[in-house]
Design a protein around this motif. Sequence first.
Motif, mmCIF file in Angstrom:
data_model
loop_
_atom_site.group_PDB
_atom_site.id
_atom_site.type_symbol
_atom_site.label_atom_id
_atom_site.label_comp_id
_atom_site.label_asym_id
_atom_site.label_seq_id
_atom_site.Cartn_x
_atom_site.Cartn_y
_atom_site.Cartn_z
ATOM 1 N N VAL A 165 46.925 41.316 45.816
ATOM 2 C CA VAL A 165 47.206 40.374 44.731
ATOM 3 C C VAL A 165 46.056 39.371 44.592
ATOM 4 C CG1 VAL A 165 48.711 38.499 43.958
ATOM 5 C CG2 VAL A 165 49.710 40.609 44.849
ATOM 6 N N ASP A 166 45.699 38.762 45.713
ATOM 7 C CA ASP A 166 44.589 37.803 45.678
ATOM 8 C C ASP A 166 43.287 38.494 45.265
ATOM 9 O OD1 ASP A 166 46.245 35.762 46.445
ATOM 10 O OD2 ASP A 166 45.688 35.859 48.571
ATOM 11 N N ALA A 167 43.079 39.708 45.736
ATOM 12 C CA ALA A 167 41.841 40.422 45.416
ATOM 13 C C ALA A 167 41.741 40.682 43.911
ATOM 14 C CB ALA A 167 41.791 41.741 46.185
ATOM 15 N N VAL A 168 42.853 41.102 43.291
ATOM 16 C CA VAL A 168 42.854 41.377 41.847
ATOM 17 C C VAL A 168 42.606 40.097 41.052
ATOM 18 C CG1 VAL A 168 44.352 42.018 39.915
ATOM 19 C CG2 VAL A 168 44.291 43.440 41.970
ATOM 20 N N VAL A 169 43.326 39.042 41.398
ATOM 21 C CA VAL A 169 43.202 37.776 40.665
ATOM 22 C C VAL A 169 41.787 37.213 40.798
ATOM 23 C CG1 VAL A 169 43.966 35.369 40.587
ATOM 24 C CG2 VAL A 169 45.649 37.215 40.783
ATOM 25 N N LEU A 170 41.277 37.197 42.015
ATOM 26 C CA LEU A 170 39.951 36.620 42.235
ATOM 27 C C LEU A 170 38.848 37.419 41.548
ATOM 28 C CD1 LEU A 170 40.308 35.659 45.997
ATOM 29 C CD2 LEU A 170 40.022 34.069 44.097
ATOM 30 N N ARG A 171 38.971 38.748 41.555
ATOM 31 C CA ARG A 171 37.908 39.547 40.952
ATOM 32 C C ARG A 171 37.915 39.418 39.428
ATOM 33 N NH1 ARG A 171 33.633 42.624 43.237
ATOM 34 N NH2 ARG A 171 32.434 43.249 41.407
ATOM 35 N N PHE A 172 39.105 39.296 38.830
ATOM 36 C CA PHE A 172 39.109 39.094 37.380
ATOM 37 C C PHE A 172 38.556 37.714 37.026
ATOM 38 C CE2 PHE A 172 40.684 38.217 33.158
ATOM 39 C CZ PHE A 172 40.493 39.441 32.517
ATOM 40 N N ARG A 173 38.856 36.716 37.824
ATOM 41 C CA ARG A 173 38.269 35.395 37.599
ATOM 42 C C ARG A 173 36.744 35.461 37.734
ATOM 43 N NH1 ARG A 173 41.774 31.076 37.672
ATOM 44 N NH2 ARG A 173 43.918 31.544 38.282
ATOM 45 N N ALA A 174 36.265 36.252 38.681
ATOM 46 C CA ALA A 174 34.817 36.427 38.846
ATOM 47 C C ALA A 174 34.210 37.073 37.609
ATOM 48 C CB ALA A 174 34.532 37.286 40.076
ATOM 49 N N LEU A 175 34.916 38.055 37.044
ATOM 50 C CA LEU A 175 34.444 38.700 35.811
ATOM 51 C C LEU A 175 34.307 37.677 34.686
ATOM 52 C CD1 LEU A 175 33.977 41.049 33.788
ATOM 53 C CD2 LEU A 175 36.466 41.355 33.731
ATOM 54 N N ALA A 176 35.348 36.857 34.504
ATOM 55 C CA ALA A 176 35.318 35.856 33.433
ATOM 56 C C ALA A 176 34.272 34.790 33.690
ATOM 57 C CB ALA A 176 36.697 35.216 33.297
ATOM 58 N N ARG A 177 34.198 34.296 34.919
ATOM 59 C CA ARG A 177 33.221 33.262 35.232
ATOM 60 C C ARG A 177 31.802 33.784 35.102
ATOM 61 N NH1 ARG A 177 34.098 28.537 37.477
ATOM 62 N NH2 ARG A 177 35.400 28.411 35.633
ATOM 63 N N GLY A 178 31.579 35.055 35.456
ATOM 64 C CA GLY A 178 30.244 35.632 35.335
ATOM 65 C C GLY A 178 29.760 35.682 33.896
ATOM 66 N N LEU A 179 30.634 36.097 32.968
ATOM 67 C CA LEU A 179 30.234 36.130 31.558
ATOM 68 C C LEU A 179 30.066 34.724 31.002
ATOM 69 C CD1 LEU A 179 32.370 39.089 30.139
ATOM 70 C CD2 LEU A 179 30.007 39.086 30.950
ATOM 71 N N ASP A 180 30.859 33.787 31.515
ATOM 72 C CA ASP A 180 30.714 32.400 31.091
ATOM 73 C C ASP A 180 29.379 31.838 31.558
ATOM 74 O OD1 ASP A 180 31.807 29.929 29.946
ATOM 75 O OD2 ASP A 180 31.882 29.228 32.007
ATOM 76 N N GLU A 181 28.988 32.122 32.793
ATOM 77 C CA GLU A 181 27.712 31.642 33.324
ATOM 78 C C GLU A 181 26.530 32.240 32.571
ATOM 79 O OE1 GLU A 181 29.061 30.969 38.015
ATOM 80 O OE2 GLU A 181 27.962 32.763 37.417
ATOM 81 N N ARG A 182 26.668 33.467 32.115
ATOM 82 C CA ARG A 182 25.587 34.116 31.359
ATOM 83 C C ARG A 182 25.528 33.640 29.918
ATOM 84 N NH1 ARG A 182 26.542 40.393 32.128
ATOM 85 N NH2 ARG A 182 24.800 40.462 30.629
ATOM 86 N N GLY A 183 26.511 32.866 29.479
ATOM 87 C CA GLY A 183 26.531 32.384 28.108
ATOM 88 C C GLY A 183 26.990 33.435 27.115
ATOM 89 N N VAL A 184 27.692 34.477 27.581
ATOM 90 C CA VAL A 184 28.145 35.553 26.692
ATOM 91 C C VAL A 184 29.488 35.206 26.071
ATOM 92 C CG1 VAL A 184 28.752 37.999 26.542
ATOM 93 C CG2 VAL A 184 26.879 37.263 28.027
ATOM 94 N N VAL A 185 30.422 34.734 26.892
ATOM 95 C CA VAL A 185 31.761 34.385 26.415
ATOM 96 C C VAL A 185 32.213 33.118 27.122
ATOM 97 C CG1 VAL A 185 34.167 35.119 26.172
ATOM 98 C CG2 VAL A 185 32.348 36.821 26.055
ATOM 99 N N ASP A 186 32.655 32.134 26.360
ATOM 100 C CA ASP A 186 33.243 30.933 26.942
ATOM 101 C C ASP A 186 34.706 31.195 27.273
ATOM 102 O OD1 ASP A 186 31.031 29.356 26.904
ATOM 103 O OD2 ASP A 186 31.497 28.375 25.016
#
Length: 225
Positions: free
Chosen positions: A131-152
Amino acid sequence: MTLLPPLGLDAPPLTPDGDEARRWAEQELTDPSYAVSEPTAIDRLARAIGDFFANLFNGQVEGGWGSLLAVIVVVVLIALVVAALLIWGRPRALVRSRTVPAGELFGDAEERTAAQLRAEAQASAAAGEWVDAVVLRFRALARGLDERGVVDAPPGTTVHGFARAAARAFPDAAAELDSAAAAFDDVRYLRRPGTAELYQRIVAVDDDVQRRTPLTPATLSGSLS
């Protein structure tokens, strides 16, 4: 004694001599209205600069240097623009260069970077805490695109809203992004058990978009629906 008649409306105008005329002119020019109409130092400077550049690009600079100076000015301006881009880059890239992003992410306060979230997701997966692994990895996906300036992902963003915005940047991964969002929903909100398969589903799409170049510019940010 002969009396002169008083001057009236019908009296002829006086004709001053040279000294009197000069004194009248000096008195007239002291009127403040004349000073207001005079160009200021800034006006004169702006006019001089404008005349210089007009003569420069019209080739009217003395000595035949007009065309050469015009070329030099253009080259210098281009060099300054290129240097500014190399030193500072795009404004959005500067905004996204924060080491630790801050703010809410899918309803929870989240200060960790994408790299930190991926590392913690991997540690949870190694411990079998899916459960934690799924939640954390999806947050990493979102934060990664946010850091790249692709999607806020501003406060209030839903996982499916994020997936739709990300799919506009990576249309070939649209189905995988939607599936990853569904996996997050299942374990985070519907309290369904996490599994290694759900975790690997998110890992695959996260790794995929990290390697890709977005097909849309960074101005997509903020277009979440």
